[in-house]
Design an enzyme around this catalytic site. Sequence first.
Site, PDB file in Angstrom:
ATOM      1  N   LYS A  52     -11.259 -23.064 -12.444  1.00 22.99           N
ATOM      2  CA  LYS A  52     -12.288 -23.757 -13.309  1.00 22.99           C
ATOM      3  C   LYS A  52     -11.610 -24.506 -14.399  1.00 22.99           C
ATOM      4  CE  LYS A  52     -15.423 -19.888 -12.294  1.00 22.99           C
ATOM      5  NZ  LYS A  52     -15.906 -18.732 -12.671  1.00 22.99           N
ATOM      6  N   GLN A  96     -16.643 -14.551 -17.243  1.00 22.64           N
ATOM      7  CA  GLN A  96     -16.095 -14.299 -15.964  1.00 22.64           C
ATOM      8  C   GLN A  96     -16.474 -12.681 -15.624  1.00 22.64           C
ATOM      9  OE1 GLN A  96     -15.125 -16.357 -13.726  1.00 22.64           O
ATOM     10  NE2 GLN A  96     -14.799 -15.093 -12.064  1.00 22.64           N
ATOM     11  N   ASP A 119     -23.775 -20.558 -15.463  1.00 21.30           N
ATOM     12  CA  ASP A 119     -23.529 -19.703 -14.110  1.00 21.30           C
ATOM     13  C   ASP A 119     -24.927 -19.444 -13.404  1.00 21.30           C
ATOM     14  OD1 ASP A 119     -20.804 -18.856 -13.265  1.00 21.30           O
ATOM     15  OD2 ASP A 119     -20.770 -17.304 -14.812  1.00 21.30           O
TER      16      ASP A 119
HETATM   17  N1  GUN Z   1     -17.376 -13.489 -10.364  1.00 21.25           N
HETATM   18  C1  GUN Z   1     -17.361 -13.727  -9.186  1.00 21.25           C
HETATM   19  N2  GUN Z   1     -17.932 -14.883  -9.153  1.00 21.25           N
HETATM   20  C2  GUN Z   1     -18.165 -15.277 -10.445  1.00 21.25           C
HETATM   21  C3  GUN Z   1     -18.908 -16.508 -11.012  1.00 21.25           C
HETATM   22  O1  GUN Z   1     -19.454 -17.456 -10.223  1.00 21.25           O
HETATM   23  N3  GUN Z   1     -19.185 -16.508 -12.329  1.00 21.25           N
HETATM   24  C4  GUN Z   1     -18.725 -15.326 -13.085  1.00 21.25           C
HETATM   25  N4  GUN Z   1     -19.076 -15.710 -14.447  1.00 21.25           N
HETATM   26  N5  GUN Z   1     -18.221 -14.403 -12.655  1.00 21.25           N
HETATM   27  C5  GUN Z   1     -17.787 -14.279 -11.263  1.00 21.25           C
END
Ligand code: GUN
Length: 292
Positions: A52, A96, A119
């Site tokens: 990211k 996350q 998200d």
């Molecule tokens: N854990 C697995 N996929 C994601 C996601 O798209 N966003 C976040 N914040 N955590 C994750």
Amino acid sequence: MQIIDGKAIAATIKKEIAQQVDEIMAKGGKRPHLAAILVGHDGGSETYVANKVKACEECGFTSTLIRYEDDVTEEQLLAKVQELNNDPDVDGFIVQLPLPRHIDEQKVTEAIDYRKDVDGFHPVNVGRLSIGLPCFLSATPNGIMELLRRYNIDTKGKKCVVLGRSNIVGKPMANLMMQKGTPGDATVTVCHSRTLNIVEECQAADIIIAALGQPHFVKAEMVKEGAVIIDVGTTRVPDSTRKSGFRLCGDVDYENVAPKCSYITPVPGGVGPMTIVSLMKNTLLAATHEIY
Ligand code: GUN
């Protein structure tokens, strides 16, 4: 059979976003800023967050990574969420997941200002998605919709089976596919671990979106000739021939399923790169206040 090249589409979209950022900057605007909170050292989470941050660089965004050890308290995390909510320079941020067990994930998710929830996990965004209002869309389902759109895959009136009912993928995916529009307008069935006739459901499907996290669950005999197969699986399986010691394994038995399909996404290089790009798009939408 056509392989859906998510990696190439993602690269194109990142260039489109970078161009939009250049235009914003040329007009004297503010550079989009995404922040990410990462707790602990889970291998998958480390990789996702690193990707990211890299994507932010490629798109011309500012990024901030905030790290905590596993023993961070819920109060400390909630205080950081509030700080980011109130920071006018931060357009959007993510926490996350998964979080350590002593922290209530739902409480943290709900503490995020929904206007910065890039998200799309906050109940306001989930609720708005379900009634078809503008909102931040969950990144993986939105990335899949973009693949269907860019490959002009016909979904109208098609039988779509979503395998998996997670809050992050299965549920929002089913919602998007049933909504009015293109892509969309599909007849959606959601199957999960308690579904009794999952093989028959898959055999009847024009489109299968597999998000179970079970390597090679979808076998050739479960797939109709000419079906569209979207594989969301990214299970790490040990592989001593790789430097990393593992390889990513999809939910679809690709080798045997691919010859029967009209379209299929590979793992890696299919859905994965699109997920990150969707997050970048949401961040741009947050920065330009196009939704809220
Ligand atoms: N854990 C697995 N996929 C994601 C996601 O798209 N966003 C976040 N914040 N955590 C994750």
